[in-house]
Design an enzyme around this catalytic site. Structure first.
Site, PDB file in Angstrom:
ATOM      1  CG  ASN A  38      -0.442  -0.133   2.527  1.00  0.00           C
ATOM      2  OD1 ASN A  38       0.465  -0.924   2.762  1.00  0.00           O
ATOM      3  ND2 ASN A  38      -0.989   0.619   3.462  1.00  0.00           N
TER       4      ASN A  38
ATOM      5  CB  CYS B 182      -5.137  -1.304  -1.974  1.00  0.00           C
ATOM      6  SG  CYS B 182      -6.475  -0.346  -1.247  1.00  0.00           S
TER       7      CYS B 182
ATOM      8  CD  GLU C 142      -5.190  -5.853  -1.393  1.00  0.00           C
ATOM      9  OE1 GLU C 142      -4.590  -4.764  -1.306  1.00  0.00           O
ATOM     10  OE2 GLU C 142      -6.050  -6.220  -0.573  1.00  0.00           O
TER      11      GLU C 142
ATOM     12  CB  CYS D  82      -8.449  -4.616  -3.747  1.00  0.00           C
ATOM     13  SG  CYS D  82      -7.280  -3.275  -3.419  1.00  0.00           S
TER      14      CYS D  82
END
Length: 160
Positions: free
Chosen positions: A62, A73, A75, A115
């Site tokens: 992140n 984020c 991901e 995400c």
């Protein structure tokens, strides 16, 4: 009216040491990525590792910003980086690990809605499921067989 029930199976491991070797390897990479996150505002550090079909592992973490909506984020950092470096290479697995400076994160941290939507787009594009591994800073690891498990009524390009 008809009623429908949505459900899915997931595996729950007591620790990272119980994971199959490949899953353990990418989770350890997610932990490594987590340690380099930029989270000066929330003190919540997330790392992600994406295992690609070609065997490469791409990391993300992140990245916060004082203008909160400008951050990203872990991901999405990892998946977007994988797509930029290895376009058209399928994603096999995504591992996510989270920790905090303020408390011990003992429960697996699930991806946020943004995400989930971003990951399902790539799963839909490749027409093959992506395994999802979730862990806090230690302890229980949850393994889902597909991103669609955690976003069963996903928005897709079929609506456009």
């Amino acid at each position: 009216m008809k009623k429908h029930t949505l459900s899915f199976d997931m595996s729950v491991y007591d620790s990272i040491n119980e994971l199959p070797e490949t899953d353990k390897k990418i989770m350890l990479k997610a932990v490594e990525a987590r340690n380099n996150a930029y989270a000066p505002y929330s003190s919540f550090f997330v790392g992600a590792a994406v295992l690609l079909e070609n065997g490469k592992i791409v990391l993300g973490n992140n990245q916060e910003n004082a203008a909160y909506p400008s951050g990203l984020c872990a991901e999405r950092v990892a998946i977007y980086q994988a797509a930029a470096i290895y376009p058209n290479v399928k994603i096999c697995s995504v591992a996510i690990s989270a920790t905090s400076k303020n408390y011990k994160v003992l429960e697996p941290a699930a991806p946020c809605g943004n995400c989930r939507q971003s990951m399902i787009e790539y799963e839909q594009k490749q027409k093959e499921p992506m395994t999802l591994l979730l862990m806090g800073e230690e302890g229980t690891v949850v393994k889902c067989n597909s991103i669609s498990d955690i976003l069963p009524l996903a928005f897709s390009n079929s609506f456009l």
